[in-house]
Design a protein around this motif. Structure first.
Motif, PDB file in Angstrom:
ATOM      1  N   ILE A 109      46.915  41.794  39.543  1.00 27.16           N
ATOM      2  CA  ILE A 109      46.549  40.382  40.764  1.00 27.16           C
ATOM      3  C   ILE A 109      45.835  41.510  41.966  1.00 27.16           C
ATOM      4  O   ILE A 109      45.301  41.244  42.747  1.00 27.16           O
ATOM      5  CB  ILE A 109      47.992  40.022  41.332  1.00 27.16           C
TER       6      ILE A 109
ATOM      7  N   TYR B 148      44.429  30.042  41.915  1.00 26.26           N
ATOM      8  CA  TYR B 148      43.346  30.518  40.367  1.00 26.26           C
ATOM      9  C   TYR B 148      44.037  30.043  39.078  1.00 26.26           C
ATOM     10  O   TYR B 148      43.415  29.167  38.331  1.00 26.26           O
ATOM     11  CB  TYR B 148      42.474  31.603  40.672  1.00 26.26           C
ATOM     12  N   SER B 149      45.082  30.488  39.189  1.00 29.57           N
ATOM     13  CA  SER B 149      44.556  31.303  37.342  1.00 29.57           C
ATOM     14  C   SER B 149      46.161  30.004  36.934  1.00 29.57           C
ATOM     15  O   SER B 149      46.076  29.821  36.141  1.00 29.57           O
ATOM     16  CB  SER B 149      46.638  32.438  37.774  1.00 29.57           C
TER      17      SER B 149
ATOM     18  N   ILE C 157      44.386  33.778  44.094  1.00 30.87           N
ATOM     19  CA  ILE C 157      44.243  34.016  42.714  1.00 30.87           C
ATOM     20  C   ILE C 157      45.790  33.348  41.785  1.00 30.87           C
ATOM     21  O   ILE C 157      45.053  33.336  41.173  1.00 30.87           O
ATOM     22  CB  ILE C 157      44.735  35.880  42.929  1.00 30.87           C
TER      23      ILE C 157
ATOM     24  N   GLU D  30      37.828  31.297  39.864  1.00 28.99           N
ATOM     25  CA  GLU D  30      39.126  30.885  38.709  1.00 28.99           C
ATOM     26  C   GLU D  30      38.530  32.401  37.142  1.00 28.99           C
ATOM     27  O   GLU D  30      38.820  32.345  36.809  1.00 28.99           O
ATOM     28  CB  GLU D  30      39.181  29.710  37.594  1.00 28.99           C
TER      29      GLU D  30
ATOM     30  N   CYS E  55      38.706  35.879  38.200  1.00 31.07           N
ATOM     31  CA  CYS E  55      39.837  35.969  38.528  1.00 31.07           C
ATOM     32  C   CYS E  55      40.397  36.331  36.312  1.00 31.07           C
ATOM     33  O   CYS E  55      41.054  36.972  35.891  1.00 31.07           O
ATOM     34  CB  CYS E  55      40.875  34.886  39.235  1.00 31.07           C
TER      35      CYS E  55
ATOM     36  N   THR F  76      38.103  41.233  43.759  1.00 32.38           N
ATOM     37  CA  THR F  76      37.063  39.496  44.427  1.00 32.38           C
ATOM     38  C   THR F  76      37.161  39.561  45.444  1.00 32.38           C
ATOM     39  O   THR F  76      36.401  38.835  46.285  1.00 32.38           O
ATOM     40  CB  THR F  76      37.819  38.680  43.877  1.00 32.38           C
TER      41      THR F  76
ATOM     42  N   VAL G 183      42.609  42.669  41.544  1.00 33.04           N
ATOM     43  CA  VAL G 183      41.541  41.610  41.517  1.00 33.04           C
ATOM     44  C   VAL G 183      41.729  41.115  42.807  1.00 33.04           C
ATOM     45  O   VAL G 183      40.925  41.309  42.642  1.00 33.04           O
ATOM     46  CB  VAL G 183      42.586  40.587  40.293  1.00 33.04           C
ATOM     47  N   SER G 184      42.136  41.800  43.535  1.00 32.49           N
ATOM     48  CA  SER G 184      41.863  40.636  45.386  1.00 32.49           C
ATOM     49  C   SER G 184      40.780  41.660  46.126  1.00 32.49           C
ATOM     50  O   SER G 184      40.520  41.505  45.783  1.00 32.49           O
ATOM     51  CB  SER G 184      43.872  40.861  45.694  1.00 32.49           C
TER      52      SER G 184
ATOM     53  N   TYR H 248      39.720  38.170  47.117  1.00 31.04           N
ATOM     54  CA  TYR H 248      40.289  36.905  47.039  1.00 31.04           C
ATOM     55  C   TYR H 248      42.059  36.952  47.642  1.00 31.04           C
ATOM     56  O   TYR H 248      42.489  38.177  47.048  1.00 31.04           O
ATOM     57  CB  TYR H 248      40.800  36.071  45.862  1.00 31.04           C
TER      58      TYR H 248
END
Length: 227
Positions: free
Chosen positions: A183, A200-201, A197, A170, A173, A190, A186-187, A192
């Motif tokens: 996103i 987690y958000s 994601i 969490e 992200c 990470t 971020v993917s 994820y």
């Protein structure tokens, strides 16, 4: 334990004592923790040199929260003084009770500073002195108190953040979202999946009592949960 609760562990804080030599005052009290739905602006005493029995009565009788002086501070004018209260405000039970306590403890006039970030009230400070502060004195107090409040509220926020218990995923992200990444980015960083994601958000927002990713990021930044 009582010294921690009533803020007297910082009764002789070095920055406050230095400030007192520049702008004289008899007593002080620094209030406020506010995070998400938990708003304790007038319910937490971060630092004070007021007598413990006086502070205990203010808090136990909820006089600070019901003090009409607290309603006089505004974002555009963050100072208020007890000697400027109207007759109607002075007649309110909380104001009368505070006046009685001040007389009993020989405490001079209350002069309240509201600490704002934009229109958001996150803390406050009361200084006790017979004579009003000049504009220059008020400016010095406000600028210095903001720094001291940030320093002293840090441990409280850290403790509250630990209780919230955001996971490593969490936080990771939120940090990347705060850096302006989307996103897909971020993917990629990470590993994820987009669904993870999103999860987690949403879970981070729920834990902090806010709605929406942007509000969650802003709250995490304000609580110093992410750099």
């Amino acid at each position: 334990m009582s010294e921690t609760r009533f803020g007297r562990v910082y009764a002789n804080h070095s920055s406050i004592e230095t400030l007192r030599t520049i702008v004289p005052f008899q007593n002080f009290a620094l209030f406020g923790i506010s995070a998400g739905k938990l708003n304790l602006v007038w319910g937490v005493v971060l630092a004070t040199d007021l007598p413990e029995s006086y502070i205990r009565q203010l808090l136990d009788e909820e006089l600070v929260a019901n003090d009409p002086l607290a309603g006089c501070v505004l974002p555009q004018y963050c100072w208020a003084s007890a000697d400027n209260l109207s007759a109607e405000e002075i007649s309110q039970p909380a104001a009368q009770r505070i006046s009685m306590l001040n007389d009993a403890f020989e405490i001079p006039t209350r002069r309240l500073l509201g600490l704002y970030q934009g229109d958001f009230l996150y803390g406050g400070a009361q200084f006790y002195r017979k004579t009003p502060f000049s504009k220059q004195e008020a400016f010095i107090l406000e600028m210095t108190v903001r720094v001291i409040h940030n320093e002293l509220s840090g441990p409280f926020l850290a403790s509250m953040n630990a209780c919230i218990g955001l996971s490593e995923g969490e936080l990771a992200c939120l940090k990347l979202f705060a850096d302006g990444l989307e996103i897909a980015d971020v993917s990629s960083i990470t590993g994820y999946s987009p669904d993870t994601i999103y999860t987690y958000s949403k879970s981070a927002s729920r834990k902090m009592g806010v709605r929406g990713r942007m509000h969650c990021i802003a709250e995490a930044l304000r609580r110093q949960m992410i750099p």
